[in-house]
Design a protein around this motif. Structure first.
Motif, PDB file in Angstrom:
ATOM      1  N   THR A 106       0.837  -1.206   0.000  1.00 60.23           N
ATOM      2  CA  THR A 106       0.000   0.000   0.000  1.00 60.23           C
ATOM      3  C   THR A 106       0.872   1.255   0.000  1.00 60.23           C
ATOM      4  O   THR A 106       0.607   2.206  -0.744  1.00 60.23           O
ATOM      5  CB  THR A 106      -0.961  -0.004   1.209  1.00 60.23           C
ATOM      6  OG1 THR A 106      -1.778  -1.170   1.121  1.00 60.23           O
ATOM      7  CG2 THR A 106      -1.832   1.235   1.232  1.00 60.23           C
ATOM      8  N   GLU A 109       2.578   1.554  -3.428  1.00 60.69           N
ATOM      9  CA  GLU A 109       1.602   1.963  -4.438  1.00 60.69           C
ATOM     10  C   GLU A 109       1.311   3.455  -4.327  1.00 60.69           C
ATOM     11  O   GLU A 109       1.257   4.164  -5.333  1.00 60.69           O
ATOM     12  CB  GLU A 109       0.316   1.148  -4.277  1.00 60.69           C
ATOM     13  CG  GLU A 109      -0.729   1.484  -5.315  1.00 60.69           C
ATOM     14  CD  GLU A 109      -1.985   0.650  -5.148  1.00 60.69           C
ATOM     15  OE1 GLU A 109      -2.694   0.495  -6.154  1.00 60.69           O
ATOM     16  OE2 GLU A 109      -2.258   0.172  -4.034  1.00 60.69           O
ATOM     17  N   LYS A 110       1.133   3.935  -3.088  1.00 57.51           N
ATOM     18  CA  LYS A 110       0.870   5.367  -2.876  1.00 57.51           C
ATOM     19  C   LYS A 110       2.042   6.197  -3.385  1.00 57.51           C
ATOM     20  O   LYS A 110       1.856   7.212  -4.062  1.00 57.51           O
ATOM     21  CB  LYS A 110       0.615   5.653  -1.396  1.00 57.51           C
ATOM     22  CG  LYS A 110       0.351   7.115  -1.120  1.00 57.51           C
ATOM     23  CD  LYS A 110       0.101   7.378   0.349  1.00 57.51           C
ATOM     24  CE  LYS A 110      -0.132   8.877   0.576  1.00 57.51           C
ATOM     25  NZ  LYS A 110      -0.250   9.194   1.990  1.00 57.51           N
ATOM     26  N   TYR A 111       3.258   5.767  -3.058  1.00 56.11           N
ATOM     27  CA  TYR A 111       4.440   6.514  -3.493  1.00 56.11           C
ATOM     28  C   TYR A 111       4.509   6.582  -5.023  1.00 56.11           C
ATOM     29  O   TYR A 111       4.658   7.662  -5.602  1.00 56.11           O
ATOM     30  CB  TYR A 111       5.735   5.884  -2.963  1.00 56.11           C
ATOM     31  CG  TYR A 111       6.934   6.474  -3.660  1.00 56.11           C
ATOM     32  CD1 TYR A 111       7.417   7.728  -3.304  1.00 56.11           C
ATOM     33  CD2 TYR A 111       7.537   5.803  -4.720  1.00 56.11           C
ATOM     34  CE1 TYR A 111       8.481   8.296  -3.985  1.00 56.11           C
ATOM     35  CE2 TYR A 111       8.607   6.368  -5.400  1.00 56.11           C
ATOM     36  CZ  TYR A 111       9.074   7.608  -5.038  1.00 56.11           C
ATOM     37  OH  TYR A 111      10.113   8.169  -5.729  1.00 56.11           O
ATOM     38  N   PHE A 112       4.422   5.430  -5.685  1.00 56.40           N
ATOM     39  CA  PHE A 112       4.592   5.420  -7.139  1.00 56.40           C
ATOM     40  C   PHE A 112       3.457   6.147  -7.851  1.00 56.40           C
ATOM     41  O   PHE A 112       3.687   6.858  -8.829  1.00 56.40           O
ATOM     42  CB  PHE A 112       4.771   3.986  -7.663  1.00 56.40           C
ATOM     43  CG  PHE A 112       6.147   3.445  -7.384  1.00 56.40           C
ATOM     44  CD1 PHE A 112       7.262   3.988  -8.001  1.00 56.40           C
ATOM     45  CD2 PHE A 112       6.330   2.400  -6.497  1.00 56.40           C
ATOM     46  CE1 PHE A 112       8.536   3.506  -7.744  1.00 56.40           C
ATOM     47  CE2 PHE A 112       7.596   1.908  -6.228  1.00 56.40           C
ATOM     48  CZ  PHE A 112       8.704   2.463  -6.851  1.00 56.40           C
ATOM     49  N   THR A 113       2.236   6.009  -7.368  1.00 61.96           N
ATOM     50  CA  THR A 113       1.108   6.721  -7.972  1.00 61.96           C
ATOM     51  C   THR A 113       1.307   8.227  -7.833  1.00 61.96           C
ATOM     52  O   THR A 113       1.119   8.977  -8.796  1.00 61.96           O
ATOM     53  CB  THR A 113      -0.214   6.285  -7.313  1.00 61.96           C
ATOM     54  OG1 THR A 113      -0.367   4.873  -7.492  1.00 61.96           O
ATOM     55  CG2 THR A 113      -1.402   6.998  -7.922  1.00 61.96           C
ATOM     56  N   SER A 114       1.704   8.656  -6.658  1.00 60.01           N
ATOM     57  CA  SER A 114       1.944  10.087  -6.428  1.00 60.01           C
ATOM     58  C   SER A 114       3.124  10.595  -7.247  1.00 60.01           C
ATOM     59  O   SER A 114       3.071  11.697  -7.806  1.00 60.01           O
ATOM     60  CB  SER A 114       2.186  10.353  -4.942  1.00 60.01           C
ATOM     61  OG  SER A 114       1.052   9.988  -4.190  1.00 60.01           O
ATOM     62  N   ILE A 116       4.191   9.448 -10.109  1.00 59.90           N
ATOM     63  CA  ILE A 116       3.762   9.537 -11.513  1.00 59.90           C
ATOM     64  C   ILE A 116       2.928  10.791 -11.723  1.00 59.90           C
ATOM     65  O   ILE A 116       3.093  11.501 -12.724  1.00 59.90           O
ATOM     66  CB  ILE A 116       2.996   8.260 -11.928  1.00 59.90           C
ATOM     67  CG1 ILE A 116       3.967   7.083 -12.027  1.00 59.90           C
ATOM     68  CG2 ILE A 116       2.256   8.466 -13.256  1.00 59.90           C
ATOM     69  CD1 ILE A 116       3.284   5.729 -12.144  1.00 59.90           C
ATOM     70  N   ASP A 117       2.035  11.101 -10.789  1.00 59.45           N
ATOM     71  CA  ASP A 117       1.226  12.322 -10.889  1.00 59.45           C
ATOM     72  C   ASP A 117       2.121  13.562 -10.932  1.00 59.45           C
ATOM     73  O   ASP A 117       1.907  14.470 -11.738  1.00 59.45           O
ATOM     74  CB  ASP A 117       0.239  12.427  -9.721  1.00 59.45           C
ATOM     75  CG  ASP A 117      -0.888  11.410  -9.797  1.00 59.45           C
ATOM     76  OD1 ASP A 117      -1.115  10.831 -10.887  1.00 59.45           O
ATOM     77  OD2 ASP A 117      -1.534  11.196  -8.754  1.00 59.45           O
ATOM     78  N   ASN A 120       3.849  13.750 -14.321  1.00 60.75           N
ATOM     79  CA  ASN A 120       2.910  14.177 -15.370  1.00 60.75           C
ATOM     80  C   ASN A 120       2.614  15.671 -15.271  1.00 60.75           C
ATOM     81  O   ASN A 120       2.516  16.353 -16.294  1.00 60.75           O
ATOM     82  CB  ASN A 120       1.627  13.355 -15.308  1.00 60.75           C
ATOM     83  CG  ASN A 120       1.818  11.965 -15.876  1.00 60.75           C
ATOM     84  OD1 ASN A 120       2.671  11.743 -16.737  1.00 60.75           O
ATOM     85  ND2 ASN A 120       1.045  11.023 -15.387  1.00 60.75           N
TER      86      ASN A 120
END
Length: 129
Positions: A106, A109-114, A116-117, A120
């Motif tokens: 978890t 996932e939070k780190y990589f999603t953030s 990537i945001d 971008n």
């Protein structure tokens, strides 16, 4: 790692990276690839020349506008070339991921999603300049 794999298959690291974009996005025009990668149209022509020589992509002309070139990935040839490397990588990565607890997954996932945001957002800011 990608540079080393690319060298093994006779590509530059950059060509390998852009081949990945083409495989991931499917057929696209040279202009679309230029916008996606930030490469000039001349650099895209050179890239496609090199990838076409290795039978990893082919060019086809738009039936309505013969000036428009569509780049078609040869996924079969690309996978045949790259699978031996990525099969080993996927196996080792799966073992690593399976070693994490649900809570650790978890957090990752939070780190990589953030991350990537954030990347971008940065890309969009740079495009507007």
């Amino acid at each position: 790692m990608h540079e080393a794999i690319a060298r093994e298959i006779g590509l530059s690291g950059t060509d390998h990276k852009y081949l990945g974009f083409i495989i991931q996005n499917g057929e696209m025009t040279a202009g679309e690839l230029s916008r996606l990668t930030g490469l000039t149209t001349g650099a895209v022509t050179g890239l496609v020349d090199r990838l076409e020589k290795k039978k990893l992509v082919k060019r086809k002309f738009d039936s309505e506008d013969r000036r428009k070139v569509i780049i078609v990935p040869n996924t079969k040839n690309t996978l045949k070339l790259l699978n031996p490397f990525f099969d080993k990588l996927n196996e080792k990565t799966s073992k690593l991921v399976n070693s994490f607890s649900d809570q650790e997954i978890t957090v990752l996932e939070k780190y990589f999603t953030s991350a990537i945001d954030i990347m971008n957002e940065m890309i969009e800011q740079l495009r507007k300049q």
